[in-house]
Design a protein around this motif. Structure first.
Motif, PDB file in Angstrom:
ATOM      1  N   GLU A   1      44.828  46.807  46.050  1.00 15.22           N
ATOM      2  CA  GLU A   1      43.446  46.495  45.671  1.00 15.22           C
ATOM      3  C   GLU A   1      43.065  47.238  44.397  1.00 15.22           C
ATOM      4  OE1 GLU A   1      40.887  44.502  47.002  1.00 15.22           O
ATOM      5  OE2 GLU A   1      42.610  43.577  47.989  1.00 15.22           O
ATOM      6  N   VAL A   2      43.425  48.509  44.321  1.00 14.78           N
ATOM      7  CA  VAL A   2      43.043  49.341  43.176  1.00 14.78           C
ATOM      8  C   VAL A   2      43.715  48.863  41.892  1.00 14.78           C
ATOM      9  CG1 VAL A   2      43.197  51.669  42.206  1.00 14.78           C
ATOM     10  CG2 VAL A   2      42.482  51.360  44.578  1.00 14.78           C
ATOM     11  N   VAL A   3      45.018  48.545  41.959  1.00  9.72           N
ATOM     12  CA  VAL A   3      45.726  48.187  40.725  1.00  9.72           C
ATOM     13  C   VAL A   3      45.418  46.763  40.267  1.00  9.72           C
ATOM     14  CG1 VAL A   3      47.594  49.848  41.013  1.00  9.72           C
ATOM     15  CG2 VAL A   3      47.849  47.537  41.937  1.00  9.72           C
TER      16      VAL A   3
ATOM     17  N   GLY B   1      53.637  42.026  37.379  1.00 12.18           N
ATOM     18  CA  GLY B   1      53.149  40.661  37.502  1.00 12.18           C
ATOM     19  C   GLY B   1      52.215  40.401  38.670  1.00 12.18           C
ATOM     20  N   PRO B   2      52.560  40.847  39.892  1.00 11.76           N
ATOM     21  CA  PRO B   2      51.679  40.539  41.021  1.00 11.76           C
ATOM     22  C   PRO B   2      50.268  41.096  40.859  1.00 11.76           C
ATOM     23  CG  PRO B   2      53.856  41.167  41.802  1.00 11.76           C
ATOM     24  CD  PRO B   2      53.834  41.444  40.331  1.00 11.76           C
ATOM     25  N   SER B   3      50.155  42.336  40.397  1.00  8.10           N
ATOM     26  CA  SER B   3      48.819  42.926  40.240  1.00  8.10           C
ATOM     27  C   SER B   3      48.068  42.280  39.081  1.00  8.10           C
ATOM     28  CB  SER B   3      48.912  44.444  40.050  1.00  8.10           C
ATOM     29  OG  SER B   3      49.735  44.786  38.948  1.00  8.10           O
ATOM     30  N   LEU B   4      48.783  41.893  38.019  1.00  7.81           N
ATOM     31  CA  LEU B   4      48.116  41.206  36.906  1.00  7.81           C
ATOM     32  C   LEU B   4      47.585  39.848  37.354  1.00  7.81           C
ATOM     33  CD1 LEU B   4      48.999  41.097  33.210  1.00  7.81           C
ATOM     34  CD2 LEU B   4      48.780  38.919  34.401  1.00  7.81           C
ATOM     35  N   ALA B   5      48.374  39.124  38.153  1.00  8.02           N
ATOM     36  CA  ALA B   5      47.932  37.814  38.635  1.00  8.02           C
ATOM     37  C   ALA B   5      46.688  37.948  39.510  1.00  8.02           C
ATOM     38  CB  ALA B   5      49.061  37.137  39.406  1.00  8.02           C
ATOM     39  N   ARG B   6      46.717  38.917  40.432  1.00  6.58           N
ATOM     40  CA  ARG B   6      45.547  39.127  41.283  1.00  6.58           C
ATOM     41  C   ARG B   6      44.335  39.524  40.455  1.00  6.58           C
ATOM     42  NH1 ARG B   6      46.075  42.723  46.499  1.00  6.58           N
ATOM     43  NH2 ARG B   6      43.904  42.032  46.567  1.00  6.58           N
ATOM     44  N   MET B   7      44.544  40.372  39.446  1.00  7.75           N
ATOM     45  CA  MET B   7      43.430  40.793  38.600  1.00  7.75           C
ATOM     46  C   MET B   7      42.835  39.608  37.849  1.00  7.75           C
ATOM     47  SD  MET B   7      43.349  43.694  35.587  1.00  7.75           S
ATOM     48  CE  MET B   7      43.578  45.067  36.724  1.00  7.75           C
ATOM     49  N   ALA B   8      43.685  38.732  37.329  1.00  7.38           N
ATOM     50  CA  ALA B   8      43.192  37.553  36.613  1.00  7.38           C
ATOM     51  C   ALA B   8      42.347  36.683  37.525  1.00  7.38           C
ATOM     52  CB  ALA B   8      44.367  36.763  36.040  1.00  7.38           C
TER      53      ALA B   8
END
Length: 350
Positions: A21-23, A51-58
């Motif tokens: 959640e944080v990243v 990649g996974p955290s960037l996708a979730r952030m987007a």
């Protein structure tokens, strides 16, 4: 330790669920930025460490900004559970070996592309594949998506070793890559630049230096060495690091900076960190005696990211906060990715 970023004093991160959640938490600036960038986002190489955290952030930033868009992650997905996790967060997925032109052609259209595909670890002994992924694939991609804006992940390794007293390489410095990995990454930039200029594809190159979270990164490497009683190698005596969420945030904001010729941005933390001082700090936090080997060199792989800070602001998480979080995480035996960065390598072999 030159602590330029504000020390936040945040509580420890409990577990992997909270860490993820944080990243993937977007900044207010990112929400505003993505509200001005129309269209879907296609992330190539979503299965990597960032990649996974960037996708979730987007996806999170778009939803919070009230923007309806598809976020599509592309990878081979050798770990099927990752694909399921992304889908659970409303991120669409597509399986593809990107060097397979038929699979590349079958991917959906998207006006925004984040290019994260690349090969670093394991490149020694597989140099031909490294060059194919890092330099041939960009040409295939540009022919497939000539009307999309692109954010291309690159690396600060292409600058080569720079004097520590300089404060780090800046975007206008000459490039002196060491080893085939760094040379192939410069080749990647050059191929993308050719198509950017010849086909008017707007681009940004993100020259990243050491994105870290609690399961992976240079700080995790150092903390694990100290926990296990292994000596800390001082061969690369200084480094930069940036919290992975801040690196992802800047990379996504960079969609709004795509241009031709390419915009070039160093992305790293504002601190110039001494490996010896970081090791000693870990020792205090972890209650461990720290052993060192070797001696510091007057040069290191270092980036100066002031240009990115002027555009996006400084990272939300400081190096001292990352060190405290990492020490707590490692001492509690929380999981890591077990993928050493080999940041101490001065010969460019990974």
């Amino acid at each position: 330790m030159n602590t330029a970023a504000h020390e936040t004093g945040l509580p420890p991160i409990r577990d992997v669920d909270q860490l993820e959640e944080v990243v993937s938490e977007p900044s207010e600036a990112l929400m505003k930025s993505l509200s001005r960038v129309p269209g879907d986002i296609l992330i190539l190489g979503v299965g990597g460490k960032m990649g996974p955290s960037l996708a979730r952030m987007a996806k999170r930033a778009s939803e919070l900004a009230g923007v309806s868009r598809r976020v599509i992650g592309v990878a081979r997905f050798s770990e099927p559970e990752l694909e399921s996790k992304l889908q659970a967060h409303q991120i669409e997925t597509a399986r593809a070996d990107l060097l397979d032109e038929s699979r590349l052609e079958a991917l959906p259209e998207a006006p925004n592309i984040i290019f994260m595909a690349g090969m670093k670890f394991g490149s020694k002994g597989r140099e031909a594949l490294t060059w194919a992924i890092n330099t041939h694939l960009p040409s295939l991609l540009c022919k497939r998506y000539p009307r999309s804006r692109m954010v291309v992940f690159s690396t600060g390794n292409i600058y080569g070793l720079t004097p520590v007293v300089s404060g780090g390489s800046v975007e206008t410095d000459d490039l002196h890559p060491i080893g085939e990995y760094a040379m192939s990454c410069l080749g990647r930039e050059r191929i993308f630049e050719y198509f950017c200029r010849s086909a008017n594809i707007p681009m940004v190159f993100i020259r990243l230096n050491y994105a870290s979270e609690l399961r992976y990164g240079v700080l995790v490497d150092l903390a694990q060495n100290i926990r296990h009683g292994d000596p800390v190698d001082l061969a690369m005596g200084h480094l930069n690091a940036i919290w992975m969420a801040d690196a992802n945030d800047m990379a996504l904001q960079a969609l709004g900076q795509a241009a031709f010729p390419p915009t070039i941005l160093n992305v790293t933390g504002p601190e110039l960190l001494s490996v010896r001082e970081v090791g000693e700090q870990f020792g205090k936090l972890m209650g461990k005696r720290v052993k060192f080997k070797g001696a510091e060199s007057p040069t290191a792989l270092l980036n100066n990211a002031q240009q990115a800070f002027r555009l996006f602001g400084k990272p939300r998480i400081s190096a001292p906060q990352m060190i405290r979080w990492t020490a707590d995480w490692i001492m509690r035996g929380q999981p890591t990715l077990n993928k050493p960065t080999h940041f101490e390598s001065r010969g460019g072999s990974f």
